[in-house]
Design a protein around this motif. Sequence first.
Motif, short mmCIF file in Angstrom:
data_model
loop_
_atom_site.label_atom_id
_atom_site.label_comp_id
_atom_site.label_asym_id
_atom_site.label_seq_id
_atom_site.Cartn_x
_atom_site.Cartn_y
_atom_site.Cartn_z
N PRO A 97 0.82 -1.22 0.00
CA PRO A 97 0.00 0.00 0.00
C PRO A 97 0.85 1.26 0.00
O PRO A 97 2.03 1.23 0.36
N THR A 98 0.22 2.36 -0.38
CA THR A 98 0.86 3.66 -0.25
C THR A 98 1.14 3.91 1.23
O THR A 98 0.62 3.22 2.10
N THR A 99 1.94 4.93 1.51
CA THR A 99 2.32 5.17 2.91
C THR A 99 1.09 5.39 3.78
O THR A 99 1.00 4.86 4.88
N TYR A 100 0.13 6.16 3.28
CA TYR A 100 -1.09 6.37 4.07
C TYR A 100 -1.84 5.05 4.24
O TYR A 100 -2.41 4.77 5.29
N GLY A 101 -1.86 4.24 3.19
CA GLY A 101 -2.53 2.93 3.27
C GLY A 101 -1.92 2.09 4.38
O GLY A 101 -2.62 1.52 5.22
N ASN A 102 -0.60 2.02 4.41
CA ASN A 102 0.07 1.28 5.48
C ASN A 102 -0.32 1.82 6.84
O ASN A 102 -0.68 1.09 7.76
N SER A 103 -0.21 3.13 6.97
CA SER A 103 -0.38 3.74 8.28
C SER A 103 -1.81 3.57 8.80
O SER A 103 -2.03 3.22 9.95
N TYR A 104 -2.80 3.82 7.95
CA TYR A 104 -4.20 3.71 8.38
C TYR A 104 -4.56 2.25 8.72
O TYR A 104 -5.25 1.97 9.68
N ARG A 105 -4.10 1.34 7.86
CA ARG A 105 -4.50 -0.06 8.08
C ARG A 105 -3.83 -0.65 9.32
O ARG A 105 -4.45 -1.36 10.09
N TYR A 106 -2.56 -0.33 9.50
CA TYR A 106 -1.88 -0.77 10.73
C TYR A 106 -2.58 -0.15 11.94
O TYR A 106 -2.80 -0.80 12.96
#
Lengths: 566, 411
Positions: A97-106
């Motif tokens: 995922p994009t950086t935001y994708g990683n951060s939100y999902r984690y």
Amino acid sequence: MNEILIKNACVIDPISGINGEIMDIAVSDGRIVEEVGSGAEVIDAEGFLTLPGGIDSHTHICGTKVNFGRYMSPEDMRAGRTPRRGRMHSTSGYSVPTTYGNSYRYSGMGYTALLEGAMAPLEARHTHEEFAYTPLQDTMANVLFDGNWAIMEAVREKDTKRAAAIVGWTLAAVKGFGVKLTNPGGTEAWGWGKNVSSITDVVPYFEVTPGEIIDTMIRATEMLALPHSVHIHCNNLGLPGNYRTTLDTFDLVPDLNRKRQTLYATHVQFHAYGGTSWSDFCSKAEEITRSVNEKPQIVIDMGQVMFGKTTTMTADGPMEFNLYRLHHNKWSNHDVELETGSGIIPVLYRRKNLVNSIMWAIGLELALLTKNPWQCLLTTDNPNGAPFVRYPEIIGLLMSRKYREAEFATIHPDTEHRVSLPSIERELDWQEIAVMTRAGQARALGIVDIGKGRLAPGAEADIAIYPLKIGEVDPGREYERVIEGFRQTEYTIKRGRIVSRRGECLVWGNNTTIWVKPKISERYDMAQDPAFVEKFDRYYTVRMRNYPVQEEYLKRNLCIETETEL
Amino acid sequence: MVTVEDGRIVAADNACTLGEQKFLGEPRLKGPIQREGKGWKDITYDEAILRTVEMLRDAERPLLFGWSGTHVEAQCIGVHMAEVLRGVIDNTSSVCHGPSILAIQEVGHPGCTLGQVKNRADLVVYWGCNPIEAHPRHLSRYTRYAEGFFLPNDYLDRTVIVADIRKTETGNIADEFVQVTPGGDYAVLSALRAIVRGKRDIIPRSVAGVPREQLFRIADRCLNAKFIAFYFGLGLTMSRGKYKNVRNAIELVSELNRHTKATISAMRGHYNVYGSNEVNTWMTGYPFGIDFARGIAFYNPGETTAIDVLARRECDACLVVASDPAAHFPRACVEHLADIPTVVIDPYPNATTAFADIQIPVAVTGIDAAGTAYRMDGVPIRMRRVLKTDYPSDEEILGRMYAMLQEDHPP
Ligand SMILES: [Zn+2]
């Protein structure tokens, strides 16, 4: 002052010795405190499972090769996208995922700290730039030293102090956290399209062996009193019969540190293979865990494989090329001058494939056969074994034999002759899962003292509240409820703020990059070492003075200074 | 090394010829200008920013184009702006190395940093590019004239092959020049792949103007090399076959890795076009041509790329940052640019200025602004500020615009 009172929390905090007590947690100014004033915001945890924020001690989320994984994979980007909504930016990507994708999902899963497993020092700025756009977690980066020319020269000279001085200078220069060795010696050999095949093989030109690199780096790391131990991706990843290399590596490791392990071996699933070829490929998890059970100085993480599509990416360039020759899909490679390499290929792990089925079983065997959960942490080597969003299913598998049997019935039928998983009865409990997903990580990374991985007063208020009532769920039978429960928190609290509520991220973030600066006397300062400086400027394509990552690249950050022997 | 006197750069040693032009370059605009009748009037930065924001607010389908000539920090704000505006954001790769990116998305990219080439490459291939003109320092820093760790005798230790449709200056310094019939690159690369795979017997006497003996000789040079660095330029990307040519070159290099070490890289143009690709990728998932019209990041080169959005006369406002589309785009696109409100953020007047309504001059990264740029091999570089001026940076200008746009869309 921002204060929160969490009432009726069912707390498991292994480091503080709390196991399923219903209690209140007071939070003030980002830390856990004894009590708060009457004006504090009250959260009713309703008896839900409350853990320290999740910590991933080995994941690939930011930096040159992660971003190249995205760049070359529009099909993966399309496989997971969300629009801009509230405080959340749009996201793309499933396995990378994009950086935001990683951060939100984690964050939605309760994770509050992440360690990027492999940062090439020359490209460190890139990792830090992406960290700045991974706003909801604290971040750390392990620095690759596997093919570092100056290190290999120090190893050849048997000069551990010099090796330590180089590590110290580099960590501080690139704002890194710990020492990573990925296929030590192999990434340099890959500069000529070659590899090393055991820990006694000799690296071309440098005339050192992987074993000598590992041994020197372990001693250098302890000399520098780094919070984390050497973090190794062993040689021969992914090859039948590689368990011998892994055992040889473990046998090298002395017990040098009272507070933590002396070697952290990552994604050991990929290093626990028997057989002489793919046709007699089998699990050697029993042999590997026997060694781990005898050696408190070693901590491993699983590197679990889950069926489905993902992307493999590692600094292990030659290994990725081998994978490419097996899969014939697209292949990217990126060697980094004087330092390391990297490779990326997409993969599909299939239940109908015998090798993939055995790999799946091996990861679970490692976790179930390691007696002490502090010595085997839950990872997928995200995204190599599977994207991190699969963690809840892995928890379900570890807690439920019934779930394992149900899954086992769907995989390649010959698997049962190659693995021991069906005979393992052990079902992990909530406390063990808490160890394997946060407390163990905090201890292994050496960040308990800065307030991570625990919920006692003084700790950072990084808290995950899951919609699970542990007294009312039987994980062995109701594994689906366990999986659902770990998929999304009721609340994720980071630094004393509610950052995620049922998957919706509520604040911008701005969290901390944790880096390490060993205090080194002038005598061992590499910046003043004429030979080091001369070689640097001659063979790198950037000048030494332009190499260190400037303060501008660190937003909020915490520098851990260590007292060293140098 | 840059020499500064009285707030003006008077000398730039050790900067490449192109860099020197940038340093000592043309006159810069003194402040923002707005079109008035047939001429221009001076406006303040506050006015320029407000008018640009108004233009973007009014637009149904804004296009944010350029980005290759500015620093990463500004590029990041650009992506956020496009997202909040539900606009299209694209960079110059859609008109230069876009096809290379499409090829990479199909077959991957075996590459390396420039230092690997400098220290190890005993065989360098330049295909469809002329670095002596376009990347003057490339040969002296990394290849032909560079001393490397494993290649102490630069010129003698390295072999250079140049393939092109006509003999360029770079061809003159090569050990072997391969003259390819225009449009024949794909066929020549295919023939080389076949030879490397051991199928010499199927090669005709000549392939796209290249005699069989020469093809065999090149393949043997490759197979006998210890480390091959293959560089290609727009001569490969933009000639007949386009991205298929690049794909073929990549597959040749991947194939060579079964025998020896080989890497391939594009010779990129604008100094920070790769930075824009990187930023777009970590923030949206895609390197260029991103359309936020439906809230999500949507990528479909040929549809969501600037040229296509302009040619379909779809966008109704355009913000151009650090590039010069009027100098490179097809005429129909430039005409549409002239019809819609257009703002240019750039230190210097350029061809696009003639079609713009407002131009906002900014500091130049590496001169009077600091910031990050990504080298063509992916290595991020800190560009320092060597001169203090009153010009705001791209980051400041765009940051102010984004702050105003965010107020329109509170979370
Ligand atoms: Zn890893």
